[in-house]
Design a protein around this motif. Structure first.
Motif, PDB file in Angstrom:
ATOM      1  N   LEU A 125       9.135   2.179   9.952  1.00 38.93           N
ATOM      2  CA  LEU A 125       9.128   2.975   8.724  1.00 38.93           C
ATOM      3  C   LEU A 125       8.014   4.008   8.734  1.00 38.93           C
ATOM      4  O   LEU A 125       8.208   5.155   8.307  1.00 38.93           O
ATOM      5  N   GLU A 126       6.837   3.628   9.221  1.00 41.95           N
ATOM      6  CA  GLU A 126       5.712   4.565   9.276  1.00 41.95           C
ATOM      7  C   GLU A 126       6.024   5.723  10.214  1.00 41.95           C
ATOM      8  O   GLU A 126       5.710   6.881   9.916  1.00 41.95           O
ATOM      9  N   ILE A 127       6.624   5.411  11.350  1.00 42.34           N
ATOM     10  CA  ILE A 127       7.004   6.467  12.298  1.00 42.34           C
ATOM     11  C   ILE A 127       8.060   7.372  11.677  1.00 42.34           C
ATOM     12  O   ILE A 127       7.978   8.601  11.754  1.00 42.34           O
ATOM     13  N   ARG A 128       9.045   6.755  11.030  1.00 41.87           N
ATOM     14  CA  ARG A 128      10.126   7.535  10.430  1.00 41.87           C
ATOM     15  C   ARG A 128       9.605   8.450   9.324  1.00 41.87           C
ATOM     16  O   ARG A 128       9.958   9.634   9.248  1.00 41.87           O
ATOM     17  N   ARG A 129       8.748   7.922   8.467  1.00 43.93           N
ATOM     18  CA  ARG A 129       8.218   8.736   7.371  1.00 43.93           C
ATOM     19  C   ARG A 129       7.333   9.853   7.894  1.00 43.93           C
ATOM     20  O   ARG A 129       7.340  10.957   7.349  1.00 43.93           O
ATOM     21  N   VAL A 186      15.400   9.678  12.838  1.00 45.46           N
ATOM     22  CA  VAL A 186      15.969   9.984  11.523  1.00 45.46           C
ATOM     23  C   VAL A 186      17.326   9.331  11.304  1.00 45.46           C
ATOM     24  O   VAL A 186      17.844   9.358  10.185  1.00 45.46           O
ATOM     25  N   LEU A 187      17.887   8.712  12.346  1.00 45.85           N
ATOM     26  CA  LEU A 187      19.232   8.169  12.213  1.00 45.85           C
ATOM     27  C   LEU A 187      19.293   6.648  12.157  1.00 45.85           C
ATOM     28  O   LEU A 187      20.144   6.084  11.471  1.00 45.85           O
ATOM     29  N   SER A 242      19.731   4.531  -2.134  1.00 43.83           N
ATOM     30  CA  SER A 242      19.070   5.528  -1.296  1.00 43.83           C
ATOM     31  C   SER A 242      18.771   6.803  -2.070  1.00 43.83           C
ATOM     32  O   SER A 242      17.683   7.363  -1.985  1.00 43.83           O
ATOM     33  N   LEU A 243      19.757   7.266  -2.838  1.00 44.83           N
ATOM     34  CA  LEU A 243      19.571   8.497  -3.594  1.00 44.83           C
ATOM     35  C   LEU A 243      18.547   8.320  -4.714  1.00 44.83           C
ATOM     36  O   LEU A 243      17.843   9.266  -5.067  1.00 44.83           O
ATOM     37  N   ASP A 244      18.445   7.116  -5.250  1.00 43.92           N
ATOM     38  CA  ASP A 244      17.459   6.853  -6.295  1.00 43.92           C
ATOM     39  C   ASP A 244      16.050   6.708  -5.735  1.00 43.92           C
ATOM     40  O   ASP A 244      15.080   7.212  -6.313  1.00 43.92           O
ATOM     41  N   GLU A 262      14.534  12.057   1.663  1.00 47.40           N
ATOM     42  CA  GLU A 262      14.911  11.652   3.015  1.00 47.40           C
ATOM     43  C   GLU A 262      16.417  11.762   3.205  1.00 47.40           C
ATOM     44  O   GLU A 262      16.883  12.188   4.264  1.00 47.40           O
ATOM     45  N   VAL A 263      17.181  11.375   2.210  1.00 49.53           N
ATOM     46  CA  VAL A 263      18.636  11.478   2.308  1.00 49.53           C
ATOM     47  C   VAL A 263      19.053  12.937   2.463  1.00 49.53           C
ATOM     48  O   VAL A 263      19.888  13.278   3.315  1.00 49.53           O
ATOM     49  N   LEU A 264      18.465  13.812   1.670  1.00 48.81           N
ATOM     50  CA  LEU A 264      18.798  15.232   1.737  1.00 48.81           C
ATOM     51  C   LEU A 264      18.446  15.821   3.096  1.00 48.81           C
ATOM     52  O   LEU A 264      19.244  16.560   3.693  1.00 48.81           O
ATOM     53  N   LEU A 265      17.244  15.497   3.591  1.00 50.56           N
ATOM     54  CA  LEU A 265      16.830  16.042   4.878  1.00 50.56           C
ATOM     55  C   LEU A 265      17.666  15.467   6.010  1.00 50.56           C
ATOM     56  O   LEU A 265      18.077  16.196   6.926  1.00 50.56           O
TER      57      LEU A 265
END
Length: 209
Positions: free
Chosen positions: A27-31, A72-73, A109-111, A116-119
């Motif tokens: 998660l840290e890498i992803r963020r 990101v996937l 996810s959207l909430d 992140e969802v948009l990107l």
């Protein structure tokens, strides 16, 4: 999956300490990657920059994510989705179970992680390498879905019809997400997923003009 991110663990799916540490690192890498890509774009963002931002070594990034697109996937959603599908009533139509699980994941996810969802979906639309890797990842989720379908229907998980159903359904989720991105992410994504499932279930009817 194309859009949902990692949902919170339920008591019966909570991983052990070692796995939780791995998830935290991922998660840290992803963020870190999302922050950099948001600021400077996909092509300008390197593994070395992501490692520095996440305060880990480049080798650690590569160990968790062999290619940049995976950052990101990939997520930890598949096993949770598998468990959620298995907890649905066994006499419930399969598409109804999928609708309940996928739309709940989309809403969460959207909430909780809208940026992140948009990107993520924008990258899927705009970056060929990300889109190609997403298509590859569908096969992994497809194997999971085949197992659930086999249990529900009494069929073999490797049967052609089971594989077609699972792969077709996941491809439809991906195409719906891309449709949402192409239209500027203005539509209700959960509503589009529901619309897709109704189309998948009922097929297309002729419209006479």
């Amino acid at each position: 999956m194309a859009a949902p991110r990692t949902p919170p663990a339920t008591p019966d799916t909570r991983p052990g300490l070692r796995e939780r540490k791995k998830i935290k690192t991922r998660l840290e890498i992803r963020r870190a990657a999302f922050r950099l890509v948001s600021a400077q774009g996909w092509d300008a963002t390197t593994i070395e920059q992501i490692a520095e931002e996440a305060e880990v070594s480049p080798s650690t990034v590569i160990r968790y994510f062999p290619v940049k697109e995976d950052i990101v996937l990939t997520d930890e959603y598949d096993p949770v989705m598998e468990g959620a599908l298995r907890r649905r009533p066994r006499d419930e139509p399969l598409l109804e179970s999928v609708r309940a699980v996928v739309t709940e994941a989309m809403r969460r996810s959207l909430d909780e992680e809208p940026d992140e969802v948009l990107l993520r979906t924008r990258l899927m639309l705009e970056v060929p390498a990300v889109r190609a890797r997403m298509v590859e990842s569908v096969s992994v989720t497809s194997r999971m879905l085949c197992r659930v379908i086999a249990e529900r229907t009494g069929r073999d998980a490797g049967e052609l019809e089971v594989r077609i159903f699972a792969t077709g359904l996941l491809a439809a989720v991906l195409e719906t997400t891309l449709y949402w991105a192409e239209r500027g992410q203005r539509d209700d994504l959960v509503g589009l997923i529901d619309r897709m499932l109704r189309t998948f279930e009922g097929g297309l009817t002729r419209i006479d003009g």
